[in-house]
Structure formats: structure tokens, C-alpha cells
Design an enzyme around this catalytic site. Structure first.
Site, PDB file in Angstrom:
ATOM      1  N   TYR A  64      53.066  26.693  37.311  1.00 45.44           N
ATOM      2  CA  TYR A  64      52.446  26.992  36.023  1.00 45.44           C
ATOM      3  C   TYR A  64      53.479  26.890  34.898  1.00 45.44           C
ATOM      4  O   TYR A  64      53.234  26.272  33.861  1.00 45.44           O
ATOM      5  CB  TYR A  64      51.833  28.398  36.053  1.00 45.44           C
ATOM      6  CG  TYR A  64      51.131  28.783  34.780  1.00 45.44           C
ATOM      7  CD1 TYR A  64      49.868  28.281  34.501  1.00 45.44           C
ATOM      8  CD2 TYR A  64      51.733  29.633  33.859  1.00 45.44           C
ATOM      9  CE1 TYR A  64      49.209  28.629  33.325  1.00 45.44           C
ATOM     10  CE2 TYR A  64      51.084  29.983  32.685  1.00 45.44           C
ATOM     11  CZ  TYR A  64      49.829  29.479  32.426  1.00 45.44           C
ATOM     12  OH  TYR A  64      49.186  29.819  31.256  1.00 45.44           O
TER      13      TYR A  64
ATOM     14  N   SER B 130      51.410  28.708  26.577  1.00 41.29           N
ATOM     15  CA  SER B 130      51.711  30.016  27.148  1.00 41.29           C
ATOM     16  C   SER B 130      53.164  30.329  26.853  1.00 41.29           C
ATOM     17  O   SER B 130      53.991  29.418  26.734  1.00 41.29           O
ATOM     18  CB  SER B 130      51.495  29.998  28.659  1.00 41.29           C
ATOM     19  OG  SER B 130      52.036  31.155  29.264  1.00 41.29           O
TER      20      SER B 130
ATOM     21  N   LYS C 289      53.626  24.350  31.593  1.00 44.94           N
ATOM     22  CA  LYS C 289      53.694  24.854  30.217  1.00 44.94           C
ATOM     23  C   LYS C 289      54.968  24.387  29.514  1.00 44.94           C
ATOM     24  O   LYS C 289      54.952  24.142  28.306  1.00 44.94           O
ATOM     25  CB  LYS C 289      53.577  26.378  30.185  1.00 44.94           C
ATOM     26  CG  LYS C 289      52.224  26.867  30.687  1.00 44.94           C
ATOM     27  CD  LYS C 289      51.085  26.186  29.952  1.00 44.94           C
ATOM     28  CE  LYS C 289      49.752  26.475  30.556  1.00 44.94           C
ATOM     29  NZ  LYS C 289      48.669  25.719  29.936  1.00 44.94           N
TER      30      LYS C 289
ATOM     31  N   THR D 261      45.358  37.486  34.744  1.00 43.56           N
ATOM     32  CA  THR D 261      44.294  36.590  35.208  1.00 43.56           C
ATOM     33  C   THR D 261      44.407  36.434  36.716  1.00 43.56           C
ATOM     34  O   THR D 261      45.302  37.002  37.350  1.00 43.56           O
ATOM     35  CB  THR D 261      44.415  35.187  34.566  1.00 43.56           C
ATOM     36  OG1 THR D 261      45.610  34.570  35.050  1.00 43.56           O
ATOM     37  CG2 THR D 261      44.426  35.261  33.050  1.00 43.56           C
TER      38      THR D 261
END
Length: 107
Positions: A27, A14, A31, A62
Site C-alpha cells: 500500500y 494517503s 501511495k 479500514t
């Protein structure tokens, strides 16, 4: 691949492995770790002529936004705060691909 001295490993990560936005700390950390792992692997595999590519798409809407939490632990809820608009605009415009020669990455 090592035995044949050829191959190509592709990882999808990402853009948050490069650029982080508010309310995505866990998150983004995962990543960044993915990016670092494949950067090291790229350096290790170069001697075997094996390519390692990391594809880092930009912002994609999302349920991650719905499940994010704020600094006080409350649910963020995915509402698009006007303070986040500049972050999301910047991230949505970026897509990176890194290959064997990191200096030849393109955005």
C-alpha cells in the site's frame, strides 16, 4: 485545461505516500508512486498555469489492517499491536496538502 491555460487537478492519496508504517509495504509503495507521479505532473503543468494538488489524509481505520500480512506471510489481522501505537499516533496527526509551490505545502 492546457488550451485554456487554467485548471486544477486534485488527487487524493494517503499520508503513507510520505510516511510508511509496518505491514503496509504494498500500500505504501503504491501511495509513494502516486505522490511521485503527481509531483512530476505538478512540475509539468506549472508552465500552463494548471495547479496540481495532492491531498494526503492521515491514518483511517479500514479493512486494510485486517488484510495486511506480516513478514512471514501470516495474516496481521488488524490487531493493534502496542509496537504500532507510536506509528499510528504519528500518522493520525498528519494531513498534508501540496500545491503548485511544494515549498508552500502545509501540514
Amino acid at each position: 485545461m492546457i488550451k485554456r491555460r487554467q485548471g486544477h487537478i486534485v488527487a487524493v492519496s494517503s499520508i503513507q505516500g510520505k510516511i510508511s508504517i509496518p505491514f503496509r509495504s504494498a500500500y505504501a509503495a503504491s501511495k509513494h508512486a502516486t505522490q511521485a507521479f503527481f509531483d512530476c505532473l505538478r512540475a509539468e503543468m506549472e508552465q500552463y498555469e494548471i495547479e496540481v494538488t495532492v491531498i494526503s489524509p492521515g491514518y483511517i481505520h479500514t479493512n486494510l489492517s485486517v488484510n495486511a500480512i506480516t513478514a512471514d506471510g501470516s495474516r496481521y489481522g488488524g490487531k493493534l499491536s502496542t509496537s504500532l501505537l507510536p506509528w499510528k499516533r504519528r500518522v493520525s496527526l498528519v494531513f498534508t496538502v501540496e500545491t503548485v509551490n511544494p515549498g508552500n505545502s502545509w501540514y
